[in-house]
Design a protein around this motif. Structure first.
Motif, PDB file in Angstrom:
ATOM      1  N   VAL A   1       0.810  -1.219   0.000  1.00 20.60           N
ATOM      2  CA  VAL A   1       0.000   0.000   0.000  1.00 20.60           C
ATOM      3  C   VAL A   1       0.846   1.274   0.000  1.00 20.60           C
ATOM      4  CG1 VAL A   1      -1.612   1.322   1.424  1.00 20.60           C
ATOM      5  CG2 VAL A   1      -1.989  -1.103   1.037  1.00 20.60           C
ATOM      6  N   LEU A   2       1.953   1.271   0.717  1.00 16.77           N
ATOM      7  CA  LEU A   2       2.725   2.506   0.897  1.00 16.77           C
ATOM      8  C   LEU A   2       3.227   3.142  -0.395  1.00 16.77           C
ATOM      9  CD1 LEU A   2       4.625   1.855   4.217  1.00 16.77           C
ATOM     10  CD2 LEU A   2       2.748   3.437   3.776  1.00 16.77           C
ATOM     11  N   PRO A   3       3.721   2.391  -1.383  1.00 17.15           N
ATOM     12  CA  PRO A   3       4.148   3.066  -2.621  1.00 17.15           C
ATOM     13  C   PRO A   3       3.012   3.802  -3.331  1.00 17.15           C
ATOM     14  CG  PRO A   3       5.072   0.868  -2.533  1.00 17.15           C
ATOM     15  CD  PRO A   3       4.105   0.973  -1.407  1.00 17.15           C
ATOM     16  N   LEU A   4       1.850   3.193  -3.384  1.00 10.88           N
ATOM     17  CA  LEU A   4       0.713   3.851  -4.019  1.00 10.88           C
ATOM     18  C   LEU A   4       0.261   5.060  -3.210  1.00 10.88           C
ATOM     19  CD1 LEU A   4      -1.439   3.982  -6.213  1.00 10.88           C
ATOM     20  CD2 LEU A   4      -2.818   2.435  -4.831  1.00 10.88           C
ATOM     21  N   ALA A   5       0.233   4.923  -1.899  1.00 10.65           N
ATOM     22  CA  ALA A   5      -0.161   6.052  -1.056  1.00 10.65           C
ATOM     23  C   ALA A   5       0.810   7.215  -1.214  1.00 10.65           C
ATOM     24  CB  ALA A   5      -0.228   5.602   0.405  1.00 10.65           C
ATOM     25  N   THR A   6       2.101   6.905  -1.277  1.00 10.18           N
ATOM     26  CA  THR A   6       3.097   7.952  -1.464  1.00 10.18           C
ATOM     27  C   THR A   6       2.917   8.655  -2.805  1.00 10.18           C
ATOM     28  OG1 THR A   6       4.642   6.686  -0.124  1.00 10.18           O
ATOM     29  CG2 THR A   6       5.575   8.415  -1.496  1.00 10.18           C
ATOM     30  N   LEU A   7       2.678   7.878  -3.833  1.00  8.76           N
ATOM     31  CA  LEU A   7       2.453   8.452  -5.157  1.00  8.76           C
ATOM     32  C   LEU A   7       1.245   9.376  -5.168  1.00  8.76           C
ATOM     33  CD1 LEU A   7       3.181   8.490  -8.214  1.00  8.76           C
ATOM     34  CD2 LEU A   7       1.563   6.605  -8.467  1.00  8.76           C
ATOM     35  N   LEU A   8       0.157   8.955  -4.539  1.00  5.67           N
ATOM     36  CA  LEU A   8      -1.047   9.786  -4.501  1.00  5.67           C
ATOM     37  C   LEU A   8      -0.823  11.069  -3.703  1.00  5.67           C
ATOM     38  CD1 LEU A   8      -3.788   7.054  -4.061  1.00  5.67           C
ATOM     39  CD2 LEU A   8      -3.277   8.389  -6.106  1.00  5.67           C
ATOM     40  N   VAL A   9      -0.079  10.980  -2.608  1.00  6.69           N
ATOM     41  CA  VAL A   9       0.207  12.178  -1.815  1.00  6.69           C
ATOM     42  C   VAL A   9       1.026  13.162  -2.634  1.00  6.69           C
ATOM     43  CG1 VAL A   9       1.553  13.014   0.148  1.00  6.69           C
ATOM     44  CG2 VAL A   9      -0.034  11.137   0.446  1.00  6.69           C
ATOM     45  N   VAL A  10       2.016  12.659  -3.369  1.00  8.01           N
ATOM     46  CA  VAL A  10       2.863  13.543  -4.178  1.00  8.01           C
ATOM     47  C   VAL A  10       2.075  14.147  -5.339  1.00  8.01           C
ATOM     48  CG1 VAL A  10       4.860  13.574  -5.731  1.00  8.01           C
ATOM     49  CG2 VAL A  10       5.014  12.425  -3.526  1.00  8.01           C
TER      50      VAL A  10
END
Length: 60
Positions: free
Chosen positions: A30-39
């Motif tokens: 989940v974390l890579p996708l969440a990071t991408l969405l935040v950026v």
């Protein structure tokens, strides 16, 4: 009409049963996708605001 129930049954038996995932595996997914969405959407400010308001509601 073709008889497909037998083939469907065999395909469903060939799959491995999906058990529960380890929490670290779930976080790693989940974390890579969440990071991408935040950026992409600049959501860091909203995350901080929400965390702050939840902290106030909990009395911290």
């Amino acid at each position: 009409m073709a008889f497909t129930a037998g083939r469907t049954y065999l395909r469903s038996q060939a799959r491995k049963p999906a058990g529960p995932r380890h929490p670290l595996v779930a976080a790693a997914m989940v974390l890579p996708l969440a990071t991408l969405l935040v950026v992409l959407f600049g959501g860091w400010d909203s995350v901080v605001t929400q965390a702050s308001s939840v902290g106030v509601m909990l009395g911290r």
